[in-house]
Design an enzyme around this catalytic site. Structure first.
Site, PDB file in Angstrom:
ATOM      1  CB  SER A 146      -0.860   0.021   1.278  1.00  0.00           C
ATOM      2  OG  SER A 146      -1.515   1.267   1.407  1.00  0.00           O
ATOM      3  CE1 TYR A 159      -4.222  -2.251   4.949  1.00  0.00           C
ATOM      4  CE2 TYR A 159      -3.526   0.003   4.489  1.00  0.00           C
ATOM      5  CZ  TYR A 159      -3.967  -1.232   4.045  1.00  0.00           C
ATOM      6  OH  TYR A 159      -4.145  -1.450   2.696  1.00  0.00           O
TER       7      TYR A 159
HETATM    8  N1  NAD Z   1      -8.494  -0.731  -1.999  1.00  0.00           N
HETATM    9  C1  NAD Z   1      -7.469   0.094  -1.755  1.00  0.00           C
HETATM   10  O1  NAD Z   1      -7.583   1.338  -1.829  1.00  0.00           O
HETATM   11  C2  NAD Z   1      -6.131  -0.479  -1.381  1.00  0.00           C
HETATM   12  C3  NAD Z   1      -5.039   0.396  -1.370  1.00  0.00           C
HETATM   13  C4  NAD Z   1      -3.787  -0.090  -1.032  1.00  0.00           C
HETATM   14  C5  NAD Z   1      -3.632  -1.422  -0.714  1.00  0.00           C
HETATM   15  N2  NAD Z   1      -4.713  -2.266  -0.726  1.00  0.00           N
HETATM   16  C6  NAD Z   1      -4.471  -3.665  -0.406  1.00  0.00           C
HETATM   17  O2  NAD Z   1      -4.878  -4.455  -1.497  1.00  0.00           O
HETATM   18  C7  NAD Z   1      -5.251  -5.749  -1.030  1.00  0.00           C
HETATM   19  C8  NAD Z   1      -6.625  -6.090  -1.566  1.00  0.00           C
HETATM   20  O3  NAD Z   1      -7.557  -5.164  -1.012  1.00  0.00           O
HETATM   21  P1  NAD Z   1      -8.967  -4.850  -1.694  1.00  0.00           P
HETATM   22  O4  NAD Z   1      -9.149  -3.396  -1.620  1.00  0.00           O
HETATM   23  O5  NAD Z   1      -9.066  -5.554  -2.993  1.00  0.00           O
HETATM   24  O6  NAD Z   1      -9.940  -5.477  -0.586  1.00  0.00           O
HETATM   25  P2  NAD Z   1     -11.194  -6.444  -0.672  1.00  0.00           P
HETATM   26  O7  NAD Z   1     -11.821  -6.333   0.671  1.00  0.00           O
HETATM   27  O8  NAD Z   1     -12.015  -6.173  -1.875  1.00  0.00           O
HETATM   28  O9  NAD Z   1     -10.536  -7.896  -0.836  1.00  0.00           O
HETATM   29  C9  NAD Z   1      -9.767  -8.477   0.170  1.00  0.00           C
HETATM   30  C10 NAD Z   1      -9.910  -9.984   0.061  1.00  0.00           C
HETATM   31  O10 NAD Z   1      -9.015 -10.574   1.014  1.00  0.00           O
HETATM   32  C11 NAD Z   1      -9.719 -11.618   1.678  1.00  0.00           C
HETATM   33  N3  NAD Z   1      -9.119 -11.840   2.998  1.00  0.00           N
HETATM   34  C12 NAD Z   1      -9.178 -11.023   4.088  1.00  0.00           C
HETATM   35  N4  NAD Z   1      -8.528 -11.580   5.115  1.00  0.00           N
HETATM   36  C13 NAD Z   1      -8.022 -12.761   4.666  1.00  0.00           C
HETATM   37  C14 NAD Z   1      -7.272 -13.798   5.265  1.00  0.00           C
HETATM   38  N5  NAD Z   1      -6.895 -13.740   6.554  1.00  0.00           N
HETATM   39  N6  NAD Z   1      -6.929 -14.871   4.514  1.00  0.00           N
HETATM   40  C15 NAD Z   1      -7.326 -14.951   3.220  1.00  0.00           C
HETATM   41  N7  NAD Z   1      -8.060 -14.010   2.608  1.00  0.00           N
HETATM   42  C16 NAD Z   1      -8.408 -12.936   3.333  1.00  0.00           C
HETATM   43  C17 NAD Z   1     -11.155 -11.133   1.773  1.00  0.00           C
HETATM   44  O11 NAD Z   1     -12.056 -12.208   2.000  1.00  0.00           O
HETATM   45  C18 NAD Z   1     -11.330 -10.479   0.398  1.00  0.00           C
HETATM   46  O12 NAD Z   1     -11.767 -11.410  -0.568  1.00  0.00           O
HETATM   47  C19 NAD Z   1      -5.167  -5.685   0.495  1.00  0.00           C
HETATM   48  O13 NAD Z   1      -3.927  -6.203   0.922  1.00  0.00           O
HETATM   49  C20 NAD Z   1      -5.250  -4.196   0.780  1.00  0.00           C
HETATM   50  O14 NAD Z   1      -4.645  -3.864   2.013  1.00  0.00           O
HETATM   51  C21 NAD Z   1      -5.948  -1.825  -1.052  1.00  0.00           C
END
Ligand code: NAD
Length: 274
Positions: A146, A159
């Site tokens: 991130s 986080y």
């Molecule tokens: N959306 C954003 O703005 C953003 C920005 C920077 C980083 N991220 C990172 O990107 C990644 C994906 O996030 P997203 O926004 O697509 O979120 P999302 O909530 O759409 O998807 C996250 C997925 O991870 C799964 N998950 C959660 N805990 C888990 C575990 N312990 N074991 C296995 N699966 C698990 C959830 O069931 C879900 O399907 C994450 O690591 C998040 O921190 C997201």
């Protein structure tokens, strides 16, 4: 006539995608399948994984996985190999977040978020890499960190700390795994439209504030991240390892107020009188 070169750059490749049932991970799964790969998803949400199977068919399979549990991650990698053959690619997308100021943060929330977001990345890289070393074939690992891995933000201490830890694990993996032909890179996204950020994006004042930090004038889409992730996993990136690539629309360039507008308002010279 020479046949057109295949655009299926991952034809025949086998991938594991953690957190692949939603958001960024799901888009990576979709793009991998479109490019010819077979994908084993490891996600907590079994129903969502079943829905992805319904959408994408035989090219995907899923195993209910908690990335914070070593036995789960080991079983996920083994299941991918049993199902589709030697592992070529690992995408580590699962992450968890907990809001709250540092002074109010419970140790249980600290442990839970670190358990998924930092330990989960360590365990995923560990077992994906072990499998690749055992096979004796090269591979590529891409972890979603991130912008918070390099920038402190109010109210998300754990986080940010977990993402910084994950970014360092990615770099250490690059250092230690290069001799096996395994590349390890990360992508550090800015604000992306996914279920994780739905609440934040629903508040107009929050989005107005965010847009002050958005040189390209928009939030990110899952494809912005998936495109970069697939590039880093592809042979086009064969000499790139150990990076934590910002995919943030320029967000991190905005570290200083735009004084030129203030100076203009005061009728001062554009160079501020320097
Ligand atoms: N959306 C954003 O703005 C953003 C920005 C920077 C980083 N991220 C990172 O990107 C990644 C994906 O996030 P997203 O926004 O697509 O979120 P999302 O909530 O759409 O998807 C996250 C997925 O991870 C799964 N998950 C959660 N805990 C888990 C575990 N312990 N074991 C296995 N699966 C698990 C959830 O069931 C879900 O399907 C994450 O690591 C998040 O921190 C997201």
């Amino acid at each position: 006539m020479t046949p057109a070169a295949s655009t299926a750059r991952f034809e025949g490749k086998v991938a594991v995608v953690t957190g692949g049932a939603s958001g960024i991970g799901l888009q990576i799964v979709r793009r991998l399948v479109a490019d010819g790969a077979r994908v084993m998803i490891g996600d907590l949400d079994a129903d969502a994984m079943a829905a992805v199977g319904g959408e994408l068919g035989d090219a995907v399979a899923g195993v209910a996985t908690d990335v914070g549990r070593e036995a789960d991650v080991e079983a996920l990698v083994a299941a991918a190999v049993d199902w589709a053959g030697p592992l070529d690619l690992g995408f580590n997308c699962a992450g968890a977040v907990k809001d709250g100021l540092l002074v109010d943060l419970d140790v249980e929330d600290w442990d839970r978020v670190m358990g998924v977001t930092a330990r989960g990345v360590f365990l995923s890289i560990k077992h994906e890499a072990r499998q690749m070393i055992r096979q004796g074939t090269p591979g590529a690992l891409v972890t979603i960190t991130s912008i918070n891995s390099v920038t402190p933000v109010h109210g998300v201490t754990v986080y940010n700390a977990a993402k910084a830890a994950a970014a360092m694990v990615v770099q250490n993996a690059a250092l230690e795994l290069g001799e096996h032909g395994i590349r390890s890179n990360a992508i550090a996204p800015g604000l992306i439209a996914t279920p994780m950020t739905e609440y934040m994006r629903s508040i107009p004042a929050v989005m107005d504030a965010y847009m002050e930090y958005a040189p390209l004038g928009r939030t990110g889409e899952v494809d912005d991240v998936a495109s970069a992730a697939l590039f880093l996993a592809s042979d086009e990136a064969s000499w790139i390892t150990g990076v934590n690539l910002l995919v943030d629309g320029g967000h991190r360039t905005v570290g200083y107020p735009n004084l030129t507008k203030l100076f203009e308002g005061l009728g001062a010279p554009a160079d501020g009188g320097a």
